[in-house]
Design an enzyme around this catalytic site. Sequence first.
Site, PDB file in Angstrom:
ATOM      1  N   GLN A 185      84.733  77.388  67.703  1.00 53.71           N
ATOM      2  CA  GLN A 185      83.864  76.546  66.969  1.00 53.71           C
ATOM      3  C   GLN A 185      83.085  77.610  66.017  1.00 53.71           C
ATOM      4  OE1 GLN A 185      85.208  73.691  66.519  1.00 53.71           O
ATOM      5  NE2 GLN A 185      83.889  72.302  67.591  1.00 53.71           N
ATOM      6  N   ILE A 186      82.259  78.489  66.772  1.00 48.38           N
ATOM      7  CA  ILE A 186      81.520  79.192  65.996  1.00 48.38           C
ATOM      8  C   ILE A 186      82.234  80.318  65.238  1.00 48.38           C
ATOM      9  CG2 ILE A 186      79.444  80.732  66.192  1.00 48.38           C
ATOM     10  CD1 ILE A 186      78.367  79.215  68.513  1.00 48.38           C
ATOM     11  N   ASN A 206      81.195  84.010  82.228  1.00 53.06           N
ATOM     12  CA  ASN A 206      81.001  84.490  81.002  1.00 53.06           C
ATOM     13  C   ASN A 206      80.591  86.202  81.202  1.00 53.06           C
ATOM     14  OD1 ASN A 206      81.862  82.709  79.426  1.00 53.06           O
ATOM     15  ND2 ASN A 206      79.715  81.550  79.220  1.00 53.06           N
ATOM     16  N   ILE A 231      76.298  86.063  70.629  1.00 52.60           N
ATOM     17  CA  ILE A 231      75.952  84.587  70.292  1.00 52.60           C
ATOM     18  C   ILE A 231      76.318  83.878  71.787  1.00 52.60           C
ATOM     19  CG2 ILE A 231      76.386  82.498  69.448  1.00 52.60           C
ATOM     20  CD1 ILE A 231      76.735  84.217  66.719  1.00 52.60           C
ATOM     21  N   THR A 232      77.277  84.389  72.682  1.00 49.60           N
ATOM     22  CA  THR A 232      77.513  83.923  73.871  1.00 49.60           C
ATOM     23  C   THR A 232      76.458  83.509  74.888  1.00 49.60           C
ATOM     24  OG1 THR A 232      79.678  84.800  73.716  1.00 49.60           O
ATOM     25  CG2 THR A 232      79.170  83.936  75.814  1.00 49.60           C
ATOM     26  N   ASN A 233      76.466  82.188  75.374  1.00 49.36           N
ATOM     27  CA  ASN A 233      75.533  81.742  76.268  1.00 49.36           C
ATOM     28  C   ASN A 233      75.959  82.219  77.728  1.00 49.36           C
ATOM     29  OD1 ASN A 233      73.382  80.724  75.257  1.00 49.36           O
ATOM     30  ND2 ASN A 233      74.113  78.650  74.726  1.00 49.36           N
ATOM     31  N   HIS A 284      66.271  81.807  75.216  1.00 52.38           N
ATOM     32  CA  HIS A 284      66.808  80.860  74.454  1.00 52.38           C
ATOM     33  C   HIS A 284      67.302  79.856  75.748  1.00 52.38           C
ATOM     34  CE1 HIS A 284      69.337  78.670  71.909  1.00 52.38           C
ATOM     35  NE2 HIS A 284      70.518  78.857  72.571  1.00 52.38           N
TER      36      HIS A 284
HETATM   37  O1  TXD Z   1      72.110  80.183  69.978  1.00 53.94           O
HETATM   38  C1  TXD Z   1      73.119  80.452  70.863  1.00 53.94           C
HETATM   39  N1  TXD Z   1      73.216  81.709  71.119  1.00 53.94           N
HETATM   40  C2  TXD Z   1      74.167  79.420  71.160  1.00 53.94           C
HETATM   41  C3  TXD Z   1      75.250  80.024  71.591  1.00 53.94           C
HETATM   42  C4  TXD Z   1      74.215  78.391  70.076  1.00 53.94           C
HETATM   43  C5  TXD Z   1      75.418  77.507  70.378  1.00 53.94           C
HETATM   44  C6  TXD Z   1      76.809  77.878  71.331  1.00 53.94           C
HETATM   45  N2  TXD Z   1      76.316  78.882  72.151  1.00 53.94           N
HETATM   46  C7  TXD Z   1      77.351  79.476  73.007  1.00 53.94           C
HETATM   47  O2  TXD Z   1      78.491  80.276  71.894  1.00 53.94           O
HETATM   48  C8  TXD Z   1      78.249  78.682  73.440  1.00 53.94           C
HETATM   49  O3  TXD Z   1      77.741  78.272  74.752  1.00 53.94           O
HETATM   50  C9  TXD Z   1      79.281  79.626  73.844  1.00 53.94           C
HETATM   51  O4  TXD Z   1      79.107  80.380  75.055  1.00 53.94           O
HETATM   52  C10 TXD Z   1      79.640  80.608  72.675  1.00 53.94           C
HETATM   53  C11 TXD Z   1      80.521  80.233  71.531  1.00 53.94           C
HETATM   54  O5  TXD Z   1      80.459  78.678  71.406  1.00 53.94           O
HETATM   55  P1  TXD Z   1      81.811  78.189  70.684  1.00 53.94           P
HETATM   56  O6  TXD Z   1      81.337  76.760  70.414  1.00 53.94           O
HETATM   57  O7  TXD Z   1      82.413  79.042  69.540  1.00 53.94           O
HETATM   58  O8  TXD Z   1      82.867  77.912  72.026  1.00 53.94           O
HETATM   59  P2  TXD Z   1      84.566  77.808  71.688  1.00 53.94           P
HETATM   60  O9  TXD Z   1      84.729  76.955  70.718  1.00 53.94           O
HETATM   61  O10 TXD Z   1      84.620  77.554  73.148  1.00 53.94           O
HETATM   62  O11 TXD Z   1      84.880  79.503  71.409  1.00 53.94           O
HETATM   63  C12 TXD Z   1      84.614  80.450  72.370  1.00 53.94           C
HETATM   64  C13 TXD Z   1      86.238  81.384  72.141  1.00 53.94           C
HETATM   65  C14 TXD Z   1      87.470  80.493  72.481  1.00 53.94           C
HETATM   66  O12 TXD Z   1      88.491  80.243  71.414  1.00 53.94           O
HETATM   67  C15 TXD Z   1      88.246  81.260  73.788  1.00 53.94           C
HETATM   68  O13 TXD Z   1      89.499  81.189  73.468  1.00 53.94           O
HETATM   69  C16 TXD Z   1      87.465  82.652  73.252  1.00 53.94           C
HETATM   70  O14 TXD Z   1      85.981  82.282  73.076  1.00 53.94           O
HETATM   71  N3  TXD Z   1      87.657  83.282  74.577  1.00 53.94           N
HETATM   72  C17 TXD Z   1      87.742  84.767  74.348  1.00 53.94           C
HETATM   73  N4  TXD Z   1      87.809  85.662  73.298  1.00 53.94           N
HETATM   74  C18 TXD Z   1      87.796  86.853  73.562  1.00 53.94           C
HETATM   75  N5  TXD Z   1      88.049  87.617  74.894  1.00 53.94           N
HETATM   76  C19 TXD Z   1      87.830  86.751  76.036  1.00 53.94           C
HETATM   77  N6  TXD Z   1      87.881  87.152  77.297  1.00 53.94           N
HETATM   78  C20 TXD Z   1      87.791  85.151  75.774  1.00 53.94           C
HETATM   79  N7  TXD Z   1      87.557  84.136  76.798  1.00 53.94           N
HETATM   80  C21 TXD Z   1      87.610  83.139  75.817  1.00 53.94           C
END
Ligand code: TXD
Length: 319
Positions: free
Chosen positions: A12-13, A95, A118-120, A175
């Site tokens: 999503q992000i 994570n 950005i990951t939580n 955060h």
């Molecule tokens: O302010 C902030 N920092 C927060 C952060 C604000 C909002 C969201 N916050 C966190 O950002 C949220 O709790 C998640 O930990 C991340 C990403 O949120 P998003 O909504 O983009 O999550 P998605 O849509 O689940 O996307 C995560 C993607 C998904 O497409 C997976 O296939 C991919 O991560 N993914 C990976 N990519 C690369 N490498 C690995 N190992 C991997 N595992 C999953």
Amino acid sequence: MKKKISLIGAGQIGGTLAHLIALKELADVVLFDVAEGIAKGKALDIAQSSSVEGFNINISGTNNYEDTKDSDVIIITAGVPRKAGMTRDDLLGINLKIIKQVADGIKNTSPNAFVICITNPLDVIVMALQKYSGLPKNMVVGMAGILDTSRFKYFLSQELNISVKKIESLVLGGHGDTMVSMLNHTKVDGKLVLDLIKEGKLKKESLDRIVQRTKSGGAEIVKLLEKGSAFYAPAASGVEMAESYLKDLKKQLPCAAHLKGEYGVNNLYLGVPVIIGKNGIEKIVTIDLNDIEKKNLEHSISAVKELFDAAKKIDSFLG
Ligand code: TXD
């Protein structure tokens, strides 16, 4: 020379980051995801809007870190969201493993990149990213404070029925529930918000409600969406950081940065005001805190330290 931004995580992000970067023609974009189809599909879809929007950048999707080589900026959203029944530590464990993979993927292919995490759970994940990757601490930063501050400013602007552009503020610390809205650093049209209360122009209860609503800003959106979490405002916040770096804007922005004694904190990532320019985190800005702000920040610092301790228990390498 066109700059290159790689987005690790095309969810999503990640997808929204790619779209915003394309619309701003900030840099070429590589969308990376373990779900290769998501990365490639979103890249192709955004690319197909280029003639309508008039932007001219290269954008591609991949699941191969080689394609992210020599990135100027890397923005990381890779991770899994917390699912029902998952404890905070369960999410942390999953994570942490993912961010270790990401760190291994980027440290040799883009050793000079400015890395925005950005990951939580943000404060501990960005710390783990820096330790796992060994990249310079001034080049590894977390995005959270800009989002939290933007939520606070929006809520206050709605309460006072004024433009959000007339509000200055800072939300610092971890955060999460212990984030601190710095009320002694919040101004409305140049006037301290606490003076508005003294003048009867804003009720204290209203301000307290806005402080609380900011702390649960993420949870409020999760509840409304039912699936997933906020992504437009988080993506906009990440792009502001990337732009300040790529254009050497030296903006002062609240971000999760590595502290070496500032605010009485050593060897910890925490949300503080920083200057972002061509050398990454160029300065940690120390602001004067009143007693309440100091107490609230100390509470937030201990909450972040608790998360770090939980992470160290999961992986002693982080110790
Ligand atoms: O302010 C902030 N920092 C927060 C952060 C604000 C909002 C969201 N916050 C966190 O950002 C949220 O709790 C998640 O930990 C991340 C990403 O949120 P998003 O909504 O983009 O999550 P998605 O849509 O689940 O996307 C995560 C993607 C998904 O497409 C997976 O296939 C991919 O991560 N993914 C990976 N990519 C690369 N490498 C690995 N190992 C991997 N595992 C999953």
